[in-house]
Design an enzyme around this catalytic site. Structure first.
Site, PDB file in Angstrom:
ATOM      1  CB  THR A 184      -0.861   0.009   1.281  1.00  0.00           C
ATOM      2  OG1 THR A 184      -1.607  -1.206   1.328  1.00  0.00           O
ATOM      3  CG2 THR A 184      -1.794   1.185   1.336  1.00  0.00           C
TER       4      THR A 184
ATOM      5  NE  ARG B 206      -7.945  -8.532   1.089  1.00  0.00           N
ATOM      6  CZ  ARG B 206      -6.916  -7.701   1.205  1.00  0.00           C
ATOM      7  NH1 ARG B 206      -6.699  -6.782   0.274  1.00  0.00           N
ATOM      8  NH2 ARG B 206      -6.100  -7.766   2.237  1.00  0.00           N
ATOM      9  CB  VAL B 207     -12.634  -4.547   1.283  1.00  0.00           C
ATOM     10  CG1 VAL B 207     -12.134  -3.201   1.800  1.00  0.00           C
ATOM     11  CG2 VAL B 207     -13.586  -4.349   0.111  1.00  0.00           C
ATOM     12  N   GLY B 208      -9.323  -4.909   1.874  1.00  0.00           N
ATOM     13  CA  GLY B 208      -8.312  -4.939   2.917  1.00  0.00           C
ATOM     14  C   GLY B 208      -8.464  -3.788   3.890  1.00  0.00           C
ATOM     15  CG  ASP B 209      -4.892  -2.401   5.853  1.00  0.00           C
ATOM     16  OD1 ASP B 209      -4.639  -3.058   4.819  1.00  0.00           O
ATOM     17  OD2 ASP B 209      -4.099  -1.576   6.324  1.00  0.00           O
TER      18      ASP B 209
ATOM     19  N   GLY C  93       1.049  -3.984   4.331  1.00  0.00           N
ATOM     20  CA  GLY C  93       1.207  -5.412   4.577  1.00  0.00           C
ATOM     21  C   GLY C  93      -0.113  -6.129   4.364  1.00  0.00           C
TER      22      GLY C  93
ATOM     23  N   GLY D  39      -3.605  -6.832   4.973  1.00  0.00           N
ATOM     24  CA  GLY D  39      -4.618  -5.999   5.585  1.00  0.00           C
ATOM     25  C   GLY D  39      -5.474  -6.681   6.617  1.00  0.00           C
TER      26      GLY D  39
END
Length: 342
Positions: A195, A223-226, A247, A249
């Site tokens: 990121t 999918r969704v990360g942080d 990194g 998420g």
């Protein structure tokens, strides 16, 4: 919107980088109260240069982080951010971004398709709606209504990498893929979790931050990360400081990680100590997983002190404070696990 775009386009772009060992820098090195901007990874140098073009012209921290993130989304060609990002396992490129002002205002978009600047859409969500996050088709619809153009973003290189990956369809996140120059040159390798996180402190003492990413390569569709989740990938509080993460998420979401770093600074810890404690918490919760995954934190407090820490060595961050020499270069973060100790 138009005037802001013109202003951001005038920001300075691009810069060279040279590694410099350091895990924490204090405001006294550049003068107390000095403006500064910090970003994750090697490409943070270019993002910082774009952001500094705004800060140097008297712009706000919020305007600066947007400019830095926009540079990463459009002018950088990296398989984990923006237009050159690798797609999900269905071959669809989706983008996530968030932006947060130190006064608590924030906006985010997730699973956004075919819009070149998700960070600016996130800012529009913050400023023009009563909401914090829009996702998927709704986020795209909102962006189009705000005057953003729909543009196919999947590059030929990313499509080729996806076809190469499909030969085995093996999903395996790698540690520190941004710095792995050898792997980066091979189509199909999983550049999956680097990121661009950027934090800024302006001359008036205001803080802001932004995150932007194409997410993990070959992720499940949806999918969704942080990165777009306020409190996980990004958190900013003018009273204390700001933090961002990079990194895998899922680990940041499980620990509300960026919020945790800011709260630890509120309790009196330095940015580096706060990042280290947050890393320790990840390890305590999932010790076995922590040896296979990378998690990195970068923090900036209201006094301009910077700190960073990671699970595995290799995480670097870029700092720009307007001074000559080393403050425009890369700095190595501390880490729990060194090479060969995994």
């Amino acid at each position: 919107m138009t005037s802001r775009r013109r202003f951001l386009q005038a920001a300075a772009l691009g810069a060279g980088a040279a590694a410099l060992p350091s895990v924490a820098l204090r405001a006294t090195e550049a003068g107390a109260g000095a403006a500064r901007v910090v970003s994750t990874w090697d490409f943070g140098v270019g993002a910082n240069a774009a952001a500094w073009g705004v800060l140097g012209a008297g712009g706000t921290a919020l305007e600066a982080v947007e400019a830095g993130a926009r540079w990463a989304e459009a002018d950088l060609c990296n398989p984990t951010v923006g237009r050159c990002g690798n797609p999900d396992r269905d071959g669809v490129l989706t983008l996530d971004a968030s932006i947060m002002d130190g006064d608590g205002r924030c906006g985010a978009v997730a699973a956004l398709e075919d819009i070149a600047h998700p960070v600016s859409v996130a800012r529009a969500v913050m400023e023009k709606t009563p909401h914090v996050m829009l996702v998927g088709d709704g986020a795209q619809q909102f962006a189009l209504e705000q005057g953003f153009e729909k543009t196919p973003l999947l590059t030929d290189g990313a499509r080729e990498a996806w076809h190469e990956w499909r030969r085995e369809s093996r999903y395996e996140p790698k540690i520190n893929v941004e710095r792995d120059r050898i792997q980066r040159s091979r189509p199909g390798d999983s550049h999956d979790h680097d990121t661009l996180g950027i934090l800024a402190l302006d001359a008036q003492g205001r803080l802001a931050g932004a995150c932007t990413t194409s997410g993990m390569a070959w992720k499940l569709h949806g999918r969704v990360g942080d990165s777009p989740i306020v409190g996980a990938g990004l958190y900013v509080d003018n009273e204390v400081g700001a933090a961002t993460a990079s990194g895998v998420g899922e680990e940041m979401i499980r620990n509300a990680a960026s919020f945790l770093v800011v709260e630890l600074m509120r309790q009196g810890r330095s940015p580096m100590d706060a990042c280290r404690e947050a890393i320790d918490r990840v390890v305590r919760k999932r010790p076995e997983a922590s040896r296979r995954l990378q998690v990195c934190f970068l923090a900036l407090n209201r006094d301009g002190e910077v700190g960073a820490f990671a699970l595995h060595e290799g995480f670097v961050y870029a700092l720009h404070d307007g001074g000559a020499g080393p403050h425009e270069r890369l700095h190595d973060a501390g880490a729990i696990y060194s090479e060969g100790v995994r």
